[in-house]
Design an enzyme around this catalytic site. Structure first.
Site, PDB file in Angstrom:
ATOM      1  N   LYS A 205      58.015  38.555  29.148  1.00  0.00           N
ATOM      2  CA  LYS A 205      56.948  37.628  28.735  1.00  0.00           C
ATOM      3  C   LYS A 205      57.525  36.507  27.873  1.00  0.00           C
ATOM      4  O   LYS A 205      58.678  36.599  27.408  1.00  0.00           O
ATOM      5  CB  LYS A 205      55.899  38.402  27.947  1.00  0.00           C
ATOM      6  CG  LYS A 205      56.457  38.958  26.658  1.00  0.00           C
ATOM      7  CD  LYS A 205      55.511  39.916  25.974  1.00  0.00           C
ATOM      8  CE  LYS A 205      56.116  40.354  24.667  1.00  0.00           C
ATOM      9  NZ  LYS A 205      55.878  41.771  24.376  1.00  0.00           N
TER      10      LYS A 205
ATOM     11  N   TYR B 211      62.763  13.002   3.941  1.00  0.00           N
ATOM     12  CA  TYR B 211      61.393  12.817   3.449  1.00  0.00           C
ATOM     13  C   TYR B 211      61.160  13.550   2.135  1.00  0.00           C
ATOM     14  O   TYR B 211      61.536  14.714   1.987  1.00  0.00           O
ATOM     15  CB  TYR B 211      60.388  13.360   4.466  1.00  0.00           C
ATOM     16  CG  TYR B 211      60.267  12.533   5.718  1.00  0.00           C
ATOM     17  CD1 TYR B 211      59.885  11.193   5.666  1.00  0.00           C
ATOM     18  CD2 TYR B 211      60.516  13.107   6.965  1.00  0.00           C
ATOM     19  CE1 TYR B 211      59.760  10.445   6.832  1.00  0.00           C
ATOM     20  CE2 TYR B 211      60.391  12.366   8.122  1.00  0.00           C
ATOM     21  CZ  TYR B 211      60.014  11.034   8.059  1.00  0.00           C
ATOM     22  OH  TYR B 211      59.877  10.308   9.199  1.00  0.00           O
TER      23      TYR B 211
HETATM   24  C1  LIG Z   1      56.627  42.807  24.153  1.00  0.00           C
HETATM   25  C2  LIG Z   1      56.275  44.172  24.517  1.00  0.00           C
HETATM   26  C3  LIG Z   1      57.225  45.197  24.506  1.00  0.00           C
HETATM   27  C4  LIG Z   1      58.641  45.003  24.036  1.00  0.00           C
HETATM   28  O1  LIG Z   1      58.712  44.981  22.637  1.00  0.00           O
HETATM   29  P1  LIG Z   1      60.148  44.816  21.919  1.00  0.00           P
HETATM   30  O2  LIG Z   1      59.895  45.116  20.490  1.00  0.00           O
HETATM   31  O3  LIG Z   1      60.562  43.398  22.135  1.00  0.00           O
HETATM   32  O4  LIG Z   1      61.053  45.755  22.596  1.00  0.00           O
HETATM   33  C5  LIG Z   1      56.837  46.448  24.959  1.00  0.00           C
HETATM   34  N1  LIG Z   1      55.577  46.669  25.381  1.00  0.00           N
HETATM   35  C6  LIG Z   1      54.636  45.706  25.385  1.00  0.00           C
HETATM   36  C7  LIG Z   1      53.271  46.012  25.870  1.00  0.00           C
HETATM   37  C8  LIG Z   1      54.951  44.444  24.940  1.00  0.00           C
HETATM   38  O5  LIG Z   1      54.012  43.491  24.944  1.00  0.00           O
END
Ligand SMILES: *Cc1c(COP(=O)(O)O)cnc(C)c1O
Length: 375
Positions: A38, A267
Site C-alpha cells: 500500500k 525565512y
Molecule cells: C500496513 C499493514 C501491515 C504491515 O505493517 P508493518 O508494520 O509495516 O509491517 C500489515 N497489515 C495491515 C492490515 C496493514 O495495513
C-alpha cells in the site's frame, strides 16, 4: 528542456528482493508472507516493488484501497491481492473482474459482493476483519458469531479467513499484543470449527517479535523496505537480521556562499551565523517531502561528511553548513537519505528528528520525488 528534477529517489530492487527472502526465512516454513505494498509500497513504487517481491517468490500482496489492487492487476502482477480497508458497494464488481480478495467488516459490503456474485454466477472468498485491540477497523470479536451467521444466508460469499492487526507488536514486551493474540486465537477457534479459512494478524513487529503470532500467514510491510518497526536503526545495514534499506535520496549543491558572522539564514532568520561560514543551498524543500520540521535539525551528507541544516526548510530549497567540508562546490552530490563514505542517514534518523517514524519518512520522500530503479 529536461523533465528531470535535481532530486532523485533511488530504489535498489535487489535489496527489496533480499528483504523478502530474509522475512521468508525468518517466518520459516510456518507461514506464507504477504507483502504489504500500500501507499506506493511505502514510497518505493507499488508496481516495481511488487515485481521485485514477486521475483523473490512472493505471490501474496496487500493494498489498502481497491484502486491499488486494480493497478497491480493492470500492471500484470499475479498472485492473490488483498484489499484491506474496504470499498464502495458500487465497485463490488471490480473484485470479480480483477480477481481481488476483499476484506470486509460490514453486512452491507457482504451484500454488495453477494449481489454481484449471484449475477455473475460466481463465488467470492472474503476475509473478515476483527478488532482485537487496535481500536481501528474491524468487528468486535463478540459480534463475529452473529456476523458469520448472517453471511451464511448470503449466496456466493464464503468466509476465506479472519484477520486482525496489532497495535503494539513493535515492542516485544507489550502485554496488549499477548492479549490480542489470546482474543484472536479464541475467535479463530470459532472459524476453524465451523468454516474452512485461514487466520492472520502479524505485521512486521509480529513477524520479528512474536513467533506465536504467525498463525496461517504473516503480513510484512516496513521490514520488506529494510527497517525495523521499532525504529532506532535496528536491522539497518549489516547488523541485525540483514534487512537492507532499499531507498536513498540524492540531490546536489546549487550554490556555495561565504557569509560573515551575524547574519540570518532563511525565512524568519531562525539561524544566525556565529562566525564566518560557508553555506550551501540545496534544491530540496518540504514540497519534496523534506519536512519543514527538519529546519535547524536535519543533516545531509556531502563529500562523505555530515552537514547541518541551517534555518528553515523552504518550499523548494534549504541551506546547510559546509564550512568544515573542504572543496564543497556547486554540483556536488548530496545524500539526504542513505550512505556516503562512512556516514549514513537512515529513515529512522530523519523520523527521530521530526518526531515521526521511518514509515512516514519513506512515504514523504518516496511519493514526492522522481524515482529511479536499480534492478
Ligand atoms: C500496513 C499493514 C501491515 C504491515 O505493517 P508493518 O508494520 O509495516 O509491517 C500489515 N497489515 C495491515 C492490515 C496493514 O495495513
Amino acid at each position: 528542456m529536461s523533465d528531470n528534477s535535481f532530486n532523485r529517489i533511488r530504489i535498489d530492487c535487489a535489496k527489496l528482493e533480499n528483504n523478502y527472502r530474509v522475512i521468508k526465512d525468518f517466518a520459516g516454513s510456518r507461514a506464507p508472507v504477504m507483502a504489504m505494498v500500500k501507499a506506493e509500497a511505502y514510497g518505493h513504487g507499488m508496481i516495481r516493488a511488487a515485481e521485485a517481491f514477486g521475483r523473490a517468490g512472493c505471490d501474496l500482496f496487500g493494498v489498502a484501497e481497491l484502486r491499488e489492487g486494480v493497478s497491480l492487476r493492470k500492471a500484470g502482477v499475479r498472485g492473490e491481492i488483498y484489499v484491506t480497508i474496504g470499498f464502495d458497494a458500487a465497485d463490488a464488481e471490480l473484485f470479480f473482474q480483477h480477481q481481488l480478495t476483499p476484506v470486509i467488516y460490514s453486512h452491507a459490503a457482504a451484500c454488495a459482493l453477494s449481489t454481484k456474485a449471484t449475477a455473475l454466477g460466481r463465488e467470492i472468498g472474503v476475509h473478515v476483519k476483527v478488532d482485537t485491540g487496535m481500536g481501528r477497523l474491524g468487528l468486535h470479536p463478540e459480534d463475529l458469531p452473529g456476523f458469520f451467521e448472517s453471511l451464511s444466508n448470503l449466496d456466493g460469499v464464503k468466509i476465506a479467513g479472519i484477520m486482525s492487526h496489532f497495535a503494539e507488536s513493535d515492542d516485544p514486551d507489550s502485554l496488549s499484543t499477548r492479549q490480542a493474540m489470546q482474543t484472536f486465537s479464541a475467535t479463530c477457534r470459532e472459524l476453524k470449527s465451523n468454516y474452512s479459512g485461514i487466520c492472520h494478524i502479524a505485521n512486521s513487529g509480529g513477524v520479528l517479535n512474536f513467533p506465536d503470532a504467525y498463525y496461517d500467514m504473516v503480513r510484512a510491510g516496513i521490514a520488506l523496505y529494510g527497517y525495523h518497526p521499532a525504529g532506532g536503526n535496528r536491522n539497518v545495514g549489516q547488523q541485525g537480521q540483514g534487512l537492507l534499506p532499499a531507498m536513498t535520496f540524492h540531490s546536489r549543491i546549487l550554490q556555495v556562499k561565504k557569509v560573515p558572522a551575524g547574519i540570518g539564514i532563511s525565512y524568519g532568520h531562525t539561524y544566525k551565523t556565529q562566525s564566518p561560514m560557508r553555506i550551501a543551498t540545496l534544491p530540496v524543500g518540504y514540497e519534496d517531502g523534506y519536512s519543514r520540521l527538519l529546519s535547524n535539525r536535519g543533516q545531509v551528507l556531502i563529500r562523505g561528511q555530515r552537514a547541518q541544516v541551517c534555518g528553515r526548510i523552504c518550499m523548494n530549497m534549504c541551506m546547510v553548513d559546509v564550512t568544515h567540508i573542504d572543496g564543497a562546490a556547486p554540483g556536488d552530490e548530496v545524500i539526504l537519505l542513505g550512505c556516503q563514505g562512512k556516514e549514513t542517514i537512515s529513515a529512522d534518523d530523519i523520523g527521530a528528528a521530526i518526531g515521526s517514524i521511518s514509515y512516514e519518512v519513506l512515504c514523504l520522500l518516496g511519493n514526492n520525488n522522481q524515482k529511479e530503479y536499480i534492478e
